[in-house]
Scaffold this motif. Structure first.
Motif, PDB file in Angstrom:
ATOM      1  N   MET A   1      73.803  40.645  39.762  1.00 49.61           N
ATOM      2  CA  MET A   1      72.792  41.350  39.026  1.00 49.61           C
ATOM      3  C   MET A   1      71.779  41.892  40.031  1.00 49.61           C
ATOM      4  SD  MET A   1      71.475  42.300  36.082  1.00 49.61           S
ATOM      5  CE  MET A   1      72.479  41.476  34.908  1.00 49.61           C
ATOM      6  N   TYR A   2      71.460  43.146  39.889  1.00 50.81           N
ATOM      7  CA  TYR A   2      70.516  43.843  40.772  1.00 50.81           C
ATOM      8  C   TYR A   2      69.170  43.922  40.062  1.00 50.81           C
ATOM      9  CZ  TYR A   2      68.871  47.680  43.783  1.00 50.81           C
ATOM     10  OH  TYR A   2      68.175  48.474  44.657  1.00 50.81           O
ATOM     11  N   LEU A   3      68.144  43.309  40.631  1.00 47.92           N
ATOM     12  CA  LEU A   3      66.848  43.196  39.977  1.00 47.92           C
ATOM     13  C   LEU A   3      65.721  43.658  40.897  1.00 47.92           C
ATOM     14  CD1 LEU A   3      67.529  39.569  38.748  1.00 47.92           C
ATOM     15  CD2 LEU A   3      67.691  41.634  37.350  1.00 47.92           C
ATOM     16  N   THR A   4      64.783  44.399  40.347  1.00 47.15           N
ATOM     17  CA  THR A   4      63.625  44.856  41.104  1.00 47.15           C
ATOM     18  C   THR A   4      62.434  43.979  40.735  1.00 47.15           C
ATOM     19  OG1 THR A   4      64.483  47.110  41.081  1.00 47.15           O
ATOM     20  CG2 THR A   4      62.157  46.839  41.623  1.00 47.15           C
ATOM     21  N   ILE A   5      61.701  43.539  41.765  1.00 50.37           N
ATOM     22  CA  ILE A   5      60.608  42.597  41.544  1.00 50.37           C
ATOM     23  C   ILE A   5      59.328  43.060  42.238  1.00 50.37           C
ATOM     24  CG2 ILE A   5      59.825  40.231  42.007  1.00 50.37           C
ATOM     25  CD1 ILE A   5      62.728  39.353  41.766  1.00 50.37           C
ATOM     26  N   ALA A  11      49.058  41.074  36.340  1.00 52.90           N
ATOM     27  CA  ALA A  11      50.250  41.656  35.715  1.00 52.90           C
ATOM     28  C   ALA A  11      50.133  43.167  35.527  1.00 52.90           C
ATOM     29  CB  ALA A  11      50.528  40.978  34.377  1.00 52.90           C
ATOM     30  N   LYS A  12      48.949  43.657  35.168  1.00 52.05           N
ATOM     31  CA  LYS A  12      48.787  45.109  34.997  1.00 52.05           C
ATOM     32  C   LYS A  12      48.986  45.829  36.318  1.00 52.05           C
ATOM     33  CE  LYS A  12      45.661  48.784  33.492  1.00 52.05           C
ATOM     34  NZ  LYS A  12      46.515  49.728  34.136  1.00 52.05           N
ATOM     35  N   ARG A  13      48.396  45.305  37.373  1.00 50.75           N
ATOM     36  CA  ARG A  13      48.565  45.922  38.696  1.00 50.75           C
ATOM     37  C   ARG A  13      50.036  45.874  39.110  1.00 50.75           C
ATOM     38  NH1 ARG A  13      44.389  43.597  42.143  1.00 50.75           N
ATOM     39  NH2 ARG A  13      45.720  41.760  42.196  1.00 50.75           N
ATOM     40  N   ALA A  14      50.708  44.771  38.836  1.00 49.24           N
ATOM     41  CA  ALA A  14      52.126  44.648  39.168  1.00 49.24           C
ATOM     42  C   ALA A  14      52.957  45.678  38.414  1.00 49.24           C
ATOM     43  CB  ALA A  14      52.618  43.240  38.864  1.00 49.24           C
ATOM     44  N   ASN A  15      52.681  45.851  37.135  1.00 49.22           N
ATOM     45  CA  ASN A  15      53.420  46.830  36.342  1.00 49.22           C
ATOM     46  C   ASN A  15      53.145  48.251  36.801  1.00 49.22           C
ATOM     47  OD1 ASN A  15      55.140  45.749  34.017  1.00 49.22           O
ATOM     48  ND2 ASN A  15      53.349  44.423  33.992  1.00 49.22           N
ATOM     49  N   ASP A  16      51.919  48.527  37.172  1.00 49.15           N
ATOM     50  CA  ASP A  16      51.587  49.858  37.712  1.00 49.15           C
ATOM     51  C   ASP A  16      52.353  50.114  39.010  1.00 49.15           C
ATOM     52  OD1 ASP A  16      49.861  50.299  35.595  1.00 49.15           O
ATOM     53  OD2 ASP A  16      48.044  49.871  36.757  1.00 49.15           O
ATOM     54  N   LYS A  17      52.436  49.097  39.871  1.00 47.81           N
ATOM     55  CA  LYS A  17      53.183  49.221  41.130  1.00 47.81           C
ATOM     56  C   LYS A  17      54.657  49.474  40.860  1.00 47.81           C
ATOM     57  CE  LYS A  17      50.329  46.142  43.983  1.00 47.81           C
ATOM     58  NZ  LYS A  17      50.340  44.853  44.721  1.00 47.81           N
ATOM     59  N   ALA A  41      57.606  42.350  36.806  1.00 52.18           N
ATOM     60  CA  ALA A  41      56.319  42.682  37.402  1.00 52.18           C
ATOM     61  C   ALA A  41      55.303  41.687  36.877  1.00 52.18           C
ATOM     62  CB  ALA A  41      55.916  44.110  37.050  1.00 52.18           C
ATOM     63  N   GLY A  42      54.805  40.858  37.761  1.00 47.48           N
ATOM     64  CA  GLY A  42      53.825  39.873  37.341  1.00 47.48           C
ATOM     65  C   GLY A  42      53.666  38.788  38.379  1.00 47.48           C
ATOM     66  N   PRO A  43      53.047  37.688  37.964  1.00 51.38           N
ATOM     67  CA  PRO A  43      52.776  36.605  38.907  1.00 51.38           C
ATOM     68  C   PRO A  43      54.033  35.836  39.301  1.00 51.38           C
ATOM     69  CG  PRO A  43      52.041  36.001  36.706  1.00 51.38           C
ATOM     70  CD  PRO A  43      52.494  37.431  36.637  1.00 51.38           C
ATOM     71  N   VAL A  63      70.777  39.973  43.268  1.00 48.77           N
ATOM     72  CA  VAL A  63      70.338  40.826  44.368  1.00 48.77           C
ATOM     73  C   VAL A  63      68.912  41.249  44.030  1.00 48.77           C
ATOM     74  CG1 VAL A  63      70.736  42.967  45.631  1.00 48.77           C
ATOM     75  CG2 VAL A  63      72.688  41.636  44.769  1.00 48.77           C
ATOM     76  N   LEU A  64      67.971  40.800  44.849  1.00 45.37           N
ATOM     77  CA  LEU A  64      66.562  41.055  44.576  1.00 45.37           C
ATOM     78  C   LEU A  64      66.034  42.164  45.473  1.00 45.37           C
ATOM     79  CD1 LEU A  64      65.337  37.356  44.379  1.00 45.37           C
ATOM     80  CD2 LEU A  64      66.348  38.777  42.572  1.00 45.37           C
ATOM     81  N   ARG A  65      65.426  43.157  44.845  1.00 46.02           N
ATOM     82  CA  ARG A  65      64.802  44.257  45.583  1.00 46.02           C
ATOM     83  C   ARG A  65      63.305  44.170  45.345  1.00 46.02           C
ATOM     84  NH1 ARG A  65      65.730  50.519  44.028  1.00 46.02           N
ATOM     85  NH2 ARG A  65      65.197  49.667  41.991  1.00 46.02           N
TER      86      ARG A  65
END
Length: 85
Positions: A1-5, A11-17, A41-43, A63-65
């Protein structure tokens, strides 16, 4: 599984990023890309449970990106490894 982190205590800043990354990388609206691929996207405190859902569903390879700060993020995930079950 390919996942973007994106790890960020805010959390809002993470989601914006994550949205900015997806739009820049794929040239598509982030909302459309989020429907097509998994992302967190979060803590860091929540990422172990999120990854565990994939493991419990049968994924044996994750697979973490990371969208930046790769060393810091790798260290954070490595510190949570025992919690990913």
């Amino acid at each position: 599984m390919y996942l973007t982190i994106v790890l960020d205590d805010d959390a809002k800043r993470a989601n914006d990023k994550l949205d900015r990354f997806l739009e820049a990388y794929y040239g598509q609206p982030a909302a459309m890309m989020r429907k097509r691929q998994a992302g967190y996207a979060g803590p860091a405190s929540g990422v172990a449970e999120w990854l565990s859902e994939y493991v419990r569903a049968g994924c044996s390879h994750l697979v973490l990106r990371f969208t930046g700060e790769h060393e810091r993020n790798l260290e954070a995930i490595a510190g949570l490894r025992e919690k990913i079950v």
